[in-house]
Write a protein that holds these residues in place. Structure first.
Motif, PDB file in Angstrom:
ATOM      1  N   GLU A  58      -3.295  19.209 -56.974  1.00  0.00           N
ATOM      2  CA  GLU A  58      -1.833  18.616 -55.416  1.00  0.00           C
ATOM      3  C   GLU A  58      -2.004  17.029 -55.551  1.00  0.00           C
ATOM      4  N   ARG A  59      -0.774  17.106 -55.745  1.00  0.00           N
ATOM      5  CA  ARG A  59      -0.535  15.544 -55.528  1.00  0.00           C
ATOM      6  C   ARG A  59      -1.509  14.453 -53.625  1.00  0.00           C
ATOM      7  N   ARG A  60      -1.549  15.675 -52.854  1.00  0.00           N
ATOM      8  CA  ARG A  60      -2.366  15.263 -51.638  1.00  0.00           C
ATOM      9  C   ARG A  60      -3.121  14.612 -51.848  1.00  0.00           C
ATOM     10  N   VAL A  61      -3.570  14.145 -50.571  1.00  0.00           N
ATOM     11  CA  VAL A  61      -4.881  13.593 -50.644  1.00  0.00           C
ATOM     12  C   VAL A  61      -6.225  15.296 -49.822  1.00  0.00           C
ATOM     13  N   SER A  62      -5.280  15.757 -48.605  1.00  0.00           N
ATOM     14  CA  SER A  62      -6.037  16.652 -48.578  1.00  0.00           C
ATOM     15  C   SER A  62      -4.755  17.939 -49.306  1.00  0.00           C
ATOM     16  N   SER A  63      -5.551  17.990 -50.463  1.00  0.00           N
ATOM     17  CA  SER A  63      -5.145  19.196 -51.389  1.00  0.00           C
ATOM     18  C   SER A  63      -6.117  20.127 -51.320  1.00  0.00           C
ATOM     19  N   ARG A  64      -5.581  21.653 -51.924  1.00  0.00           N
ATOM     20  CA  ARG A  64      -6.666  23.119 -52.174  1.00  0.00           C
ATOM     21  C   ARG A  64      -7.372  22.358 -53.435  1.00  0.00           C
ATOM     22  N   GLY A  65      -6.979  20.922 -54.112  1.00  0.00           N
ATOM     23  CA  GLY A  65      -7.783  21.453 -55.123  1.00  0.00           C
ATOM     24  C   GLY A  65      -7.142  21.605 -56.416  1.00  0.00           C
ATOM     25  N   GLY A  66      -7.956  21.768 -57.456  1.00  0.00           N
ATOM     26  CA  GLY A  66      -6.915  22.269 -58.587  1.00  0.00           C
ATOM     27  C   GLY A  66      -7.259  23.201 -59.408  1.00  0.00           C
ATOM     28  N   VAL A  67      -6.116  23.782 -61.150  1.00  0.00           N
ATOM     29  CA  VAL A  67      -6.592  24.796 -61.286  1.00  0.00           C
ATOM     30  C   VAL A  67      -6.523  24.448 -62.946  1.00  0.00           C
ATOM     31  N   MET A  68      -7.324  25.547 -63.122  1.00  0.00           N
ATOM     32  CA  MET A  68      -6.490  25.050 -65.061  1.00  0.00           C
ATOM     33  C   MET A  68      -6.082  26.092 -64.857  1.00  0.00           C
ATOM     34  N   ARG A  69      -4.887  25.889 -65.665  1.00  0.00           N
ATOM     35  CA  ARG A  69      -3.780  27.581 -66.239  1.00  0.00           C
ATOM     36  C   ARG A  69      -3.449  27.329 -67.348  1.00  0.00           C
ATOM     37  N   VAL A  70      -3.631  27.888 -68.407  1.00  0.00           N
ATOM     38  CA  VAL A  70      -3.112  28.789 -69.920  1.00  0.00           C
ATOM     39  C   VAL A  70      -1.875  28.785 -69.392  1.00  0.00           C
ATOM     40  N   TYR A  71      -0.751  28.284 -70.464  1.00  0.00           N
ATOM     41  CA  TYR A  71       0.332  28.863 -70.772  1.00  0.00           C
ATOM     42  C   TYR A  71       0.573  29.345 -72.318  1.00  0.00           C
ATOM     43  N   ASP A  72       1.632  30.038 -72.182  1.00  0.00           N
ATOM     44  CA  ASP A  72       1.634  30.716 -73.760  1.00  0.00           C
ATOM     45  C   ASP A  72       2.587  31.084 -73.953  1.00  0.00           C
ATOM     46  N   GLN A 108       2.135  32.174 -67.744  1.00  0.00           N
ATOM     47  CA  GLN A 108       1.207  31.283 -67.392  1.00  0.00           C
ATOM     48  C   GLN A 108      -0.155  31.773 -66.462  1.00  0.00           C
ATOM     49  N   THR A 109      -1.182  31.318 -66.607  1.00  0.00           N
ATOM     50  CA  THR A 109      -2.255  32.216 -66.058  1.00  0.00           C
ATOM     51  C   THR A 109      -3.168  31.508 -65.294  1.00  0.00           C
ATOM     52  N   ASP A 110      -3.807  31.224 -63.931  1.00  0.00           N
ATOM     53  CA  ASP A 110      -4.835  30.978 -63.826  1.00  0.00           C
ATOM     54  C   ASP A 110      -6.041  31.124 -63.851  1.00  0.00           C
ATOM     55  N   VAL A 111      -6.878  30.691 -64.505  1.00  0.00           N
ATOM     56  CA  VAL A 111      -8.023  31.157 -65.332  1.00  0.00           C
ATOM     57  C   VAL A 111      -9.250  30.090 -64.345  1.00  0.00           C
ATOM     58  N   ALA A 112      -9.312  29.100 -63.366  1.00  0.00           N
ATOM     59  CA  ALA A 112     -10.622  28.264 -63.572  1.00  0.00           C
ATOM     60  C   ALA A 112      -9.780  27.329 -62.068  1.00  0.00           C
ATOM     61  N   ALA A 113     -10.757  27.474 -60.420  1.00  0.00           N
ATOM     62  CA  ALA A 113      -9.670  26.320 -59.894  1.00  0.00           C
ATOM     63  C   ALA A 113     -11.461  25.368 -59.566  1.00  0.00           C
ATOM     64  N   GLU A 114     -11.640  24.522 -58.861  1.00  0.00           N
ATOM     65  CA  GLU A 114     -12.320  23.638 -58.285  1.00  0.00           C
ATOM     66  C   GLU A 114     -11.233  22.849 -57.309  1.00  0.00           C
ATOM     67  N   ALA A 115     -12.040  22.625 -56.237  1.00  0.00           N
ATOM     68  CA  ALA A 115     -11.403  22.287 -55.150  1.00  0.00           C
ATOM     69  C   ALA A 115     -11.803  19.876 -54.370  1.00  0.00           C
ATOM     70  N   ASN A 116     -11.280  19.884 -54.345  1.00  0.00           N
ATOM     71  CA  ASN A 116     -11.440  18.361 -54.505  1.00  0.00           C
ATOM     72  C   ASN A 116     -11.322  18.162 -55.806  1.00  0.00           C
ATOM     73  N   CYS A 117     -11.175  18.005 -56.992  1.00  0.00           N
ATOM     74  CA  CYS A 117     -11.267  17.348 -58.391  1.00  0.00           C
ATOM     75  C   CYS A 117     -10.401  16.763 -58.343  1.00  0.00           C
ATOM     76  N   VAL A 118     -11.029  15.033 -58.823  1.00  0.00           N
ATOM     77  CA  VAL A 118      -9.816  14.217 -59.751  1.00  0.00           C
ATOM     78  C   VAL A 118      -9.779  14.553 -60.291  1.00  0.00           C
ATOM     79  N   HIS A 119     -10.390  14.826 -61.254  1.00  0.00           N
ATOM     80  CA  HIS A 119     -10.439  14.917 -63.159  1.00  0.00           C
ATOM     81  C   HIS A 119     -11.273  16.221 -63.560  1.00  0.00           C
ATOM     82  N   VAL A 120     -11.256  16.344 -64.612  1.00  0.00           N
ATOM     83  CA  VAL A 120     -11.795  17.735 -65.675  1.00  0.00           C
ATOM     84  C   VAL A 120     -11.560  16.638 -66.749  1.00  0.00           C
ATOM     85  N   GLY A 121     -12.890  17.491 -67.253  1.00  0.00           N
ATOM     86  CA  GLY A 121     -13.145  16.486 -68.727  1.00  0.00           C
ATOM     87  C   GLY A 121     -13.382  18.247 -69.478  1.00  0.00           C
ATOM     88  N   VAL A 122     -13.029  18.407 -70.452  1.00  0.00           N
ATOM     89  CA  VAL A 122     -13.277  19.387 -71.062  1.00  0.00           C
ATOM     90  C   VAL A 122     -13.307  19.207 -72.744  1.00  0.00           C
TER      91      VAL A 122
END
Length: 274
Positions: free
Chosen positions: A231-245, A251-265
């Motif tokens: 989510e763009r908003r500061v008070s967002s629910r966090g982010g999700v890792m989404r896989v697109y076929d 599309q499938t959400d496979v992982a979630a992380e609250a209040n995370c700005v960036h994730v490296g893989v």
């Protein structure tokens, strides 16, 4: 290898295979004031760290200062000292979404890309050759309609190519443009090719800064694409890792992380998604 900042704000190089995380000397102090990009040279396989003064702290006319620290192939410094190198041809954005590394070259979005577009200039990506330790004199032009007023743009490295992701929030689509060599992959002029158009569930929100934002992370061996969505908003629910076929459009959400700005893989041998 991956760069990380520990709880004491010290910069380390992480080897996911061994778990070793040695400190990066010379770059230990106040890493939050700078951006750091880890690049592996194409010829020797050694790693180097490019440090750039953080763009947020700059005054409008202040030039960014850059330096390079050489590491070994195992990510260990071995007593080497950092060397100051030339500033980029124009100040660059140092947020992760505006940086991509491909074949020993680090690509950055210029801070003044919209000014360039308004004045008729279409070249808005600059490149640092880490082996030569210098900025390439030629800028890179982006794909068509990069500066449409409703598009959000980010860089990525997917399947060995520089990728520009054009996020059209109003249309609910994300276009992935790959910079490819001509003549079927042989030596020839490079060109942009739109290989994917992904429908994103933006819920029909009309405003460019509302709702979700998506950035591509990796293309898996079976052709599925992994995105990080938040989510763009500061008070967002966090982010999700989404896989697109792309074969089914699902599309499938496979992982979630609250209040995370960036994730490296890490995309080495330890990561084998099914």
């Amino acid at each position: 290898m991956a760069l990380l900042v520990d709880n004491n704000l010290l910069l380390r190089v992480l080897d996911p295979a061994s778990g070793a995380a040695p400190l990066v000397p010379d770059y230990e102090v106040h890493p939050i004031n700078y951006s750091f990009t880890l690049v592996r040279t194409a010829s020797t396989g050694d790693y180097k760290v490019l440090r750039i003064t953080h763009d947020v702290a700059l005054q409008p006319r202040e030039r960014q200062v850059c330096s390079v620290l050489a590491l070994g192939g195992d990510g260990v410094n071995g007593g080497r000292l950092a060397r100051e190198v030339q500033s980029p041809p124009g100040n660059v954005k140092t947020w992760d979404k505006y940086v991509a590394v491909v074949d020993g070259v680090a690509y950055f979005v210029l801070r003044d890309e919209f000014l360039l577009s308004e004045t008729g200039g279409g070249d808005w990506i600059t490149a640092f050759d880490v082996e030569a330790e210098q900025w390439r004199p030629e800028l890179v032009g982006g794909p068509p309609e990069t500066f449409h007023n409703r598009l959000r743009v980010s860089l990525a490295a997917l399947r060995g190519s520089l990728v520009v992701a054009q996020d059209d929030h109003q249309a609910g689509t994300l276009d992935l443009w790959f910079l490819l060599a001509g003549d079927g992959g042989k030596v020839g002029p490079q060109h942009w090719s739109k290989l994917y158009t992904v429908t994103m569930p933006y819920h029909g929100r009309p405003f460019r800064l509302d709702g979700e934002r998506a950035e591509p992370v990796v293309v898996l061996d079976d052709g599925r694409i992994v995105f990080w969505v938040w989510e763009r908003r500061v008070s967002s629910r966090g982010g999700v890792m989404r896989v697109y076929d792309p074969n089914t459009g699902g599309q499938t959400d496979v992982a979630a992380e609250a209040n995370c700005v960036h994730v490296g893989v890490y995309t080495g041998s330890l990561l084998r998604p099914r």
